[in-house]
Motif scaffolding. Structure first.
Motif, PDB file in Angstrom:
ATOM      1  N   ARG A   1       0.838  -1.188   0.000  1.00 29.84           N
ATOM      2  CA  ARG A   1       0.000   0.000   0.000  1.00 29.84           C
ATOM      3  C   ARG A   1       0.883   1.251   0.000  1.00 29.84           C
ATOM      4  O   ARG A   1       1.919   1.285   0.662  1.00 29.84           O
ATOM      5  CB  ARG A   1      -0.870  -0.029   1.254  1.00 29.84           C
ATOM      6  N   GLU A   2       0.472   2.256  -0.737  1.00 28.73           N
ATOM      7  CA  GLU A   2       1.193   3.523  -0.761  1.00 28.73           C
ATOM      8  C   GLU A   2       0.511   4.526   0.159  1.00 28.73           C
ATOM      9  O   GLU A   2      -0.703   4.493   0.331  1.00 28.73           O
ATOM     10  CB  GLU A   2       1.241   4.089  -2.181  1.00 28.73           C
ATOM     11  N   PHE A   3       1.321   5.410   0.747  1.00 29.72           N
ATOM     12  CA  PHE A   3       0.822   6.462   1.631  1.00 29.72           C
ATOM     13  C   PHE A   3       1.469   7.786   1.245  1.00 29.72           C
ATOM     14  O   PHE A   3       2.613   7.802   0.797  1.00 29.72           O
ATOM     15  CB  PHE A   3       1.225   6.191   3.097  1.00 29.72           C
ATOM     16  N   THR A   4       0.778   8.878   1.511  1.00 28.75           N
ATOM     17  CA  THR A   4       1.455  10.171   1.509  1.00 28.75           C
ATOM     18  C   THR A   4       2.252  10.220   2.808  1.00 28.75           C
ATOM     19  O   THR A   4       2.042   9.402   3.713  1.00 28.75           O
ATOM     20  CB  THR A   4       0.452  11.344   1.478  1.00 28.75           C
ATOM     21  N   SER A   5       3.125  11.191   2.933  1.00 30.00           N
ATOM     22  CA  SER A   5       3.902  11.312   4.171  1.00 30.00           C
ATOM     23  C   SER A   5       3.001  11.582   5.370  1.00 30.00           C
ATOM     24  O   SER A   5       3.233  11.045   6.457  1.00 30.00           O
ATOM     25  CB  SER A   5       4.954  12.415   4.034  1.00 30.00           C
ATOM     26  N   VAL A   6       1.970  12.385   5.187  1.00 29.66           N
ATOM     27  CA  VAL A   6       1.046  12.674   6.289  1.00 29.66           C
ATOM     28  C   VAL A   6       0.256  11.414   6.655  1.00 29.66           C
ATOM     29  O   VAL A   6       0.071  11.105   7.835  1.00 29.66           O
ATOM     30  CB  VAL A   6       0.113  13.850   5.933  1.00 29.66           C
ATOM     31  N   GLN A   7      -0.203  10.666   5.656  1.00 26.86           N
ATOM     32  CA  GLN A   7      -0.918   9.416   5.937  1.00 26.86           C
ATOM     33  C   GLN A   7      -0.016   8.430   6.667  1.00 26.86           C
ATOM     34  O   GLN A   7      -0.449   7.754   7.602  1.00 26.86           O
ATOM     35  CB  GLN A   7      -1.427   8.779   4.640  1.00 26.86           C
TER      36      GLN A   7
ATOM     37  N   SER B   1       4.497   0.039   0.165  1.00 23.74           N
ATOM     38  CA  SER B   1       5.286   0.392  -1.002  1.00 23.74           C
ATOM     39  C   SER B   1       5.690   1.854  -0.898  1.00 23.74           C
ATOM     40  O   SER B   1       4.838   2.718  -0.686  1.00 23.74           O
ATOM     41  CB  SER B   1       4.472   0.172  -2.285  1.00 23.74           C
ATOM     42  N   LEU B   2       6.966   2.122  -1.049  1.00 28.32           N
ATOM     43  CA  LEU B   2       7.440   3.505  -1.027  1.00 28.32           C
ATOM     44  C   LEU B   2       7.013   4.268  -2.276  1.00 28.32           C
ATOM     45  O   LEU B   2       6.901   5.479  -2.253  1.00 28.32           O
ATOM     46  CB  LEU B   2       8.966   3.539  -0.913  1.00 28.32           C
ATOM     47  N   SER B   3       6.807   3.533  -3.376  1.00 30.42           N
ATOM     48  CA  SER B   3       6.490   4.169  -4.651  1.00 30.42           C
ATOM     49  C   SER B   3       6.144   3.089  -5.666  1.00 30.42           C
ATOM     50  O   SER B   3       6.469   1.919  -5.476  1.00 30.42           O
ATOM     51  CB  SER B   3       7.718   4.951  -5.138  1.00 30.42           C
ATOM     52  N   LYS B   4       5.544   3.494  -6.752  1.00 29.29           N
ATOM     53  CA  LYS B   4       5.344   2.566  -7.859  1.00 29.29           C
ATOM     54  C   LYS B   4       6.660   2.316  -8.594  1.00 29.29           C
ATOM     55  O   LYS B   4       6.782   1.362  -9.343  1.00 29.29           O
ATOM     56  CB  LYS B   4       4.296   3.118  -8.824  1.00 29.29           C
TER      57      LYS B   4
ATOM     58  N   HIS C   1       8.640  18.957   7.598  1.00 25.79           N
ATOM     59  CA  HIS C   1       7.711  18.683   6.495  1.00 25.79           C
ATOM     60  C   HIS C   1       6.980  19.951   6.084  1.00 25.79           C
ATOM     61  O   HIS C   1       6.387  20.637   6.900  1.00 25.79           O
ATOM     62  CB  HIS C   1       6.687  17.618   6.936  1.00 25.79           C
ATOM     63  N   ASN C   2       7.019  20.250   4.806  1.00 27.29           N
ATOM     64  CA  ASN C   2       6.277  21.388   4.265  1.00 27.29           C
ATOM     65  C   ASN C   2       5.055  20.866   3.513  1.00 27.29           C
ATOM     66  O   ASN C   2       5.206  20.316   2.431  1.00 27.29           O
ATOM     67  CB  ASN C   2       7.157  22.198   3.302  1.00 27.29           C
ATOM     68  N   PRO C   3       3.873  21.035   4.088  1.00 23.03           N
ATOM     69  CA  PRO C   3       2.653  20.507   3.430  1.00 23.03           C
ATOM     70  C   PRO C   3       2.330  21.205   2.130  1.00 23.03           C
ATOM     71  O   PRO C   3       2.698  22.277   1.863  1.00 23.03           O
ATOM     72  CB  PRO C   3       1.558  20.733   4.461  1.00 23.03           C
TER      73      PRO C   3
END
Length: 145
Positions: free
Chosen positions: A70-76, A111-114, A143-145
């Motif tokens: 599964r992929e996540f954004t950094s915030v997720q 997963s870090l990325s596709k 982190h800069n959103p």
């Protein structure tokens, strides 16, 4: 927060190792970090060594880095990390992948990325994302959103 990294192989690039060490140092105010490096071998032998290391972590959440995860954004990812109320073990396999038994043992495939990365680069990205996530959770400015 208790975090353990189970990693196959050693970093040969000194600059990359230094960067991982730097992120580990930055992470230290937020989490206790344990790093276990296992020797390169065949996928089957690496799998057995990983499972042996995980066997000592019966109550831990196991996150295995895998391209089909599964992929996540950094915030997720920060939210996922912050919601865990037990020790977390992250696993990165060797250059030829992971034994199916290791993936089956995971509570989460991530997963870090596709894109496909070398296991060395995946290690650096994991260190960076762990620091970023804990910094997000503690209201830091990294982190800069």
């Amino acid at each position: 927060m208790l975090i353990k990294l189970v990693l196959v192989g050693r970093l040969k690039d000194r600059a990359m190792q230094a960067r991982c060490d730097e992120f580990a140092k930055w992470l230290s105010p937020y989490a206790k970090l344990e790093v276990v490096e296992l020797p390169d071998s065949t996928v089957a032998k690496e799998g057995l060594a990983i499972l042996k290391s995980l066997g000592r972590e019966r109550n831990a959440a196991v996150v295995v880095l895998s391209e089909e995860g599964r992929e996540f954004t950094s915030v997720q990812f920060a939210e996922k990390l912050g919601s865990c109320d037990r020790k977390i073990v992250f696993v990165i396999g060797g250059p030829y992948g992971l034994a199916p038994e290791v993936k089956q043992r995971a509570d989460l495939l991530w997963s870090l990325s596709k894109l496909t990365f070398t296991h060395e680069l995946a290690r650096l990205l994991l260190f960076e994302q762990l620091f970023r996530a804990t910094n997000i959770l503690h209201g830091g400015s990294y982190h800069n959103p």
